[in-house]
Every structure is written in structure tokens, then in C-alpha cells.
Write a protein that holds these residues in place. Structure first.
Motif, mmCIF file in Angstrom:
data_model
loop_
_atom_site.group_PDB
_atom_site.id
_atom_site.type_symbol
_atom_site.label_atom_id
_atom_site.label_comp_id
_atom_site.label_asym_id
_atom_site.label_seq_id
_atom_site.Cartn_x
_atom_site.Cartn_y
_atom_site.Cartn_z
ATOM 1 N N ALA A 114 0.827 -1.206 0.000
ATOM 2 C CA ALA A 114 0.000 0.000 0.000
ATOM 3 C C ALA A 114 0.857 1.251 0.000
ATOM 4 N N ILE A 171 -3.117 -5.925 1.790
ATOM 5 C CA ILE A 171 -3.988 -5.083 2.621
ATOM 6 C C ILE A 171 -3.178 -3.890 3.107
ATOM 7 N N THR A 179 -6.380 -1.596 6.861
ATOM 8 C CA THR A 179 -7.620 -2.374 6.761
ATOM 9 C C THR A 179 -8.231 -2.280 5.365
ATOM 10 N N THR A 180 -7.513 -1.707 4.402
ATOM 11 C CA THR A 180 -8.068 -1.445 3.072
ATOM 12 C C THR A 180 -7.622 -2.499 2.065
ATOM 13 N N ASP A 181 -8.582 -3.119 1.364
ATOM 14 C CA ASP A 181 -8.252 -4.067 0.307
ATOM 15 C C ASP A 181 -7.573 -3.335 -0.849
ATOM 16 N N ASP A 227 -9.512 -1.294 -3.438
ATOM 17 C CA ASP A 227 -10.085 -0.033 -2.962
ATOM 18 C C ASP A 227 -9.010 1.014 -2.701
ATOM 19 N N ALA A 228 -7.745 0.643 -2.933
ATOM 20 C CA ALA A 228 -6.646 1.511 -2.524
ATOM 21 C C ALA A 228 -5.903 2.155 -3.680
ATOM 22 N N ARG A 229 -6.011 1.593 -4.884
ATOM 23 C CA ARG A 229 -5.227 2.140 -5.999
ATOM 24 C C ARG A 229 -5.943 1.853 -7.318
ATOM 25 N N HIS A 234 -2.965 -5.372 11.392
ATOM 26 C CA HIS A 234 -1.882 -4.414 11.105
ATOM 27 C C HIS A 234 -0.823 -4.474 12.199
ATOM 28 N N THR A 284 -12.767 -6.566 9.421
ATOM 29 C CA THR A 284 -12.773 -5.908 8.111
ATOM 30 C C THR A 284 -12.568 -6.868 6.943
ATOM 31 N N GLN A 285 -11.884 -7.998 7.153
ATOM 32 C CA GLN A 285 -11.664 -9.001 6.096
ATOM 33 C C GLN A 285 -12.017 -10.398 6.611
#
Length: 370
Positions: free
Chosen positions: A174, A208, A211-213, A216-218, A275, A284-285
Motif C-alpha cells: 500500500a 492489505i 484495513t483497506t483491500d 479499494d486503494a489504488r 496491522h 474488516t476481512q
């Protein structure tokens, strides 16, 4: 197949022992320091043999020094398993009697301080390994490593081929995609005043970001897509295939030494815990972590492979793990016996002879004209 020459039995057993030590270290911390933050490498265990082999391969190709930068994921394992920081010294830093120097920061200091070691390769070459100190801001260490590597190249008179000092950056998936300092540093990489002869980039791609997949991040397909800005090759490799990881490493180091350019290894892996160890990732996942809970570690996967091929037997594999765990227990007892932690400053030799400025020094006029 032709591009996968067989590794010797000695090399394969060494690889298993490296994985076993890395795995046992993480399990030990998880058991002895429940709930304490350590930013586990579990799931990305292949980073340890990757770094170990980088030093071995680099040393055989003329490298005399590595300058490494990384954030906190797996840093403790790198310090002890690769840099040879003493385990009892690290355990002291987990204990309540550890009082870090106020200049260095608070209790997070064990994830931020740098370290320096002189390691000997199997061929007898001496390689200096310097891990740069890094605050919490992840990739901000990148330009620091490049500047430090260039300075070390100048000190060694290595300003033409730049093959004696190798910068090596360990990224998070990320962060490498999301922090502008990565692209900015890459954009400087081929300029005459900033060139370092190419950087080895290892990405711990656990898919990840906090908490972001990743989807959804890039926008880019890969977290390493920005490598195209400097036409740097990217080797995508399965983090559960230990021998394939080392094959990529050997290609990457040879490429860097011959063509003097950046190259990326995208280590596709996972993150066994949240994390940090205080987070619950199932919130979250949930589906992903249901799969991860039943997924064997890389040590187990490679051990089973070697046992099924007849390279070792189960007794040998168990003995390797038990031996390392016994050593960790002994080091923990040493740390517990210390009434006051011994804080070793990692650049003592480098800064020998230098003193801190006093208030009087700072107010003394200095002649700055030519």
C-alpha cells in the motif's frame, strides 16, 4: 525445467533452517509478549531468506556493503535473523526496565532504530550491512537510503560502476503505491547528481493496507506499476514458493550489478495477524482471515516438500525448530536477569570522536564568508 536449476541439498537445508528460525522467532514473540506490538512478518516469512541470499549473492558479485531501508513490518525479524542483533538485547527492549533515550523516542523505538553489522558470506567475503533508522512514516526513509548509499560509494571510491555499495529498499504494497516520496525518489534515480547504480526493491505485498483491500486503494493493476516510470523490471513471485523467491533474488542482484538499474521483487504474500497484534482483522476481512487461519506457514510448506522428496526426515525438521526455540528461551532468561537494559547505540564507531554541541557552542559566531 531449464530455468530452474536444482539447488544443492546443503542449500535447501540451509533455506529450511532460515525459515524455521524466522518462524520460531515470530511464534516466540507472540507467545511471550501477548498483545504487544511487533508488526509480525508471519505470512511474508520469505523476506528473511530473500535478504540472507541478497547478502550472499551480492558478496559474490563484488558488493562490499548494503544500505537497507524499511518500515516496521518484519523489522524485528530482520534485525535479529539477518543483522544478527542479539536476541537478549531485543527482549530487553520489550521489558519494562527498558528506558529509551529521550532523543530516540518512546517505546516504539525498537521498530525505528537502525543497526549496523559486518557479516561473513559462505565464500568468506566480509559485507557491511547498514539498516537506516526510520520513523513511523513508512517510505520516508527511501531518499535517506539513496543519499547514504551514494555517500558510502564516494567513501569507497566507487563512483563509476557503483557496484560495491548496494541500496536496498523494503516496501509495503500500500505504501509503495500510495506515498509520493517513492515516485519522487525513483524520478531522481537516473540523474547524474543522485545516481546510486540501481536499487533493489523488495515489496512485502500482503494485499492489505492497514484495513483497506488493494482494489479499494489504488487504480493501477499492481502496487509496483510505478516501476514503469524508470523502466525497471518487476519480478512477481509467490511468497509460498521459497525456492522461486531465491531464484528471483539471484536474477535481481545480477541484473543490478550488470545493468546498474533499479529492479523490483513483488513478494505476493499475506499478513497472518492484523496491522499490529492489537488489531482484529476479522472485523474488516472476515472471509480472507478465515482462509489465512487454516493456511500453513512457509516453514511448514517447505518442510513438507523436503520430507516428501526425501531430502530430510520429520525428526530432522522438528530438531531444527526445537533447537532454535531452546536458544530463544535461554536468551529470554538473560534478558530477564538484567536489572537495567544496556542500550547499545548502533553508530558508536561511526560517530566516535564527535561530541554534541552545547548552548555556548551554538551562540559562538562563525565566520561563513569565503
Amino acid at each position: 525445467v531449464s530455468n530452474q536449476p536444482p539447488r544443492s541439498e546443503e542449500d535447501r537445508i540451509h533455506l529450511l533452517e532460515t525459515l524455521a528460525s524466522a518462524d520460531a522467532f515470530e511464534t516466540f514473540l507472540q507467545t511471550k509478549y501477548v498483545g504487544q506490538k511487533r508488526f509480525s512478518l508471519e505470512g511474508g516469512d520469505a523476506l528473511i531468506p530473500l535478504l540472507d541470499d541478497a547478502i550472499q549473492t551480492g558478496g559474490s558479485l563484488g558488493a562490499e556493503e548494503f544500505v537497507i531501508g524499511m518500515a516496521h513490518r518484519g523489522r524485528l525479524n530482520v534485525l535479529c535473523s539477518v543483522m544478527r542483533k542479539s536476541f537478549d538485547q531485543l527482549f530487553e527492549q520489550f521489558s519494562e526496565n527498558y528506558l529509551p533515550d529521550t532523543v530516540a523516542g518512546d517505546g516504539d523505538v525498537k521498530y525505528h532504530l537502525g543497526y549496523e553489522s559486518i557479516l561473513t558470506t559462505t565464500s568468506g567475503a566480509k559485507v557491511e550491512v547498514r539498516l537506516a533508522a526510520n520513523p513511523s512514516h513508512l517510505e520516508i526513509v527511501n531518499p535517506v537510503v539513496e543519499g547514504k548509499a551514494r555517500a558510502r560509494q564516494r567513501i569507497r571510491g566507487d563512483t563509476e560502476t557503483r557496484t560495491k555499495v548496494l541500496p536496498l529498499l523494503i516496501h509495503g504494497d500500500a505504501a509503495v503505491a500510495g506515498q509520493g516520496v517513492v515516485a519522487e525518489t525513483l524520478n531522481f534515480s537516473q540523474l547524474p547528481g543522485y545516481r546510486t547504480g540501481g536499487t533493489l526493491h523488495f515489496v512485502i505485498n500482503n494485499q492489505i493496507g492497514f484495513t483497506t483491500d488493494f482494489d479499494d486503494a489504488r487504480t493501477s493493476d499492481y502496487c509496483t506499476s510505478l516501476a514503469a516510470t524508470v523502466q525497471a523490471p518487476v519480478l512477481h513471485v509467490n511468497g509460498d514458493d521459497a525456492e522461486a523467491v531465491l531464484k528471483c533474488l539471484e536474477v535481481a542482484v545480477r541484473y543490478r550489478q550488470q545493468f546498474h538499474g533499479d529492479i523490483f521483487i513483488d513478494l505476493l504474500c499475506y499478513r497472518r495477524h492484523g496491522h499490529n497484534e492489537g488489531d482484529e482483522p476479522k472485523f474488516t476481512q472476515p472471509s480472507l482471515y478465515k482462509l489465512i487461519a487454516s493456511h500453513p506457514s512457509l516453514r511448514e510448506i517447505y518442510m513438507n516438500q523436503l520430507v516428501s522428496e526425501g531430502t530430510i526426515d520429520n525428526a530432522h525438521a522438528t530438531e531444527v525448530k526445537n533447537r532454535f526455540e531452546a536458544m530463544l528461551d535461554a536468551k529470554l532468561e538473560i534478558a530477564k536477569s538484567m536489572k537495567m537494559a544496556n542500550v547499545k547505540h548502533f553508530m558508536e564507531e561511526t560517530w566516535k570522536g564527535f561530541t554534541k554541541a552545547t548552548a555556548d557552542d551554538m551562540s559562538t559566531p562563525v565566520k561563513t564568508q569565503f
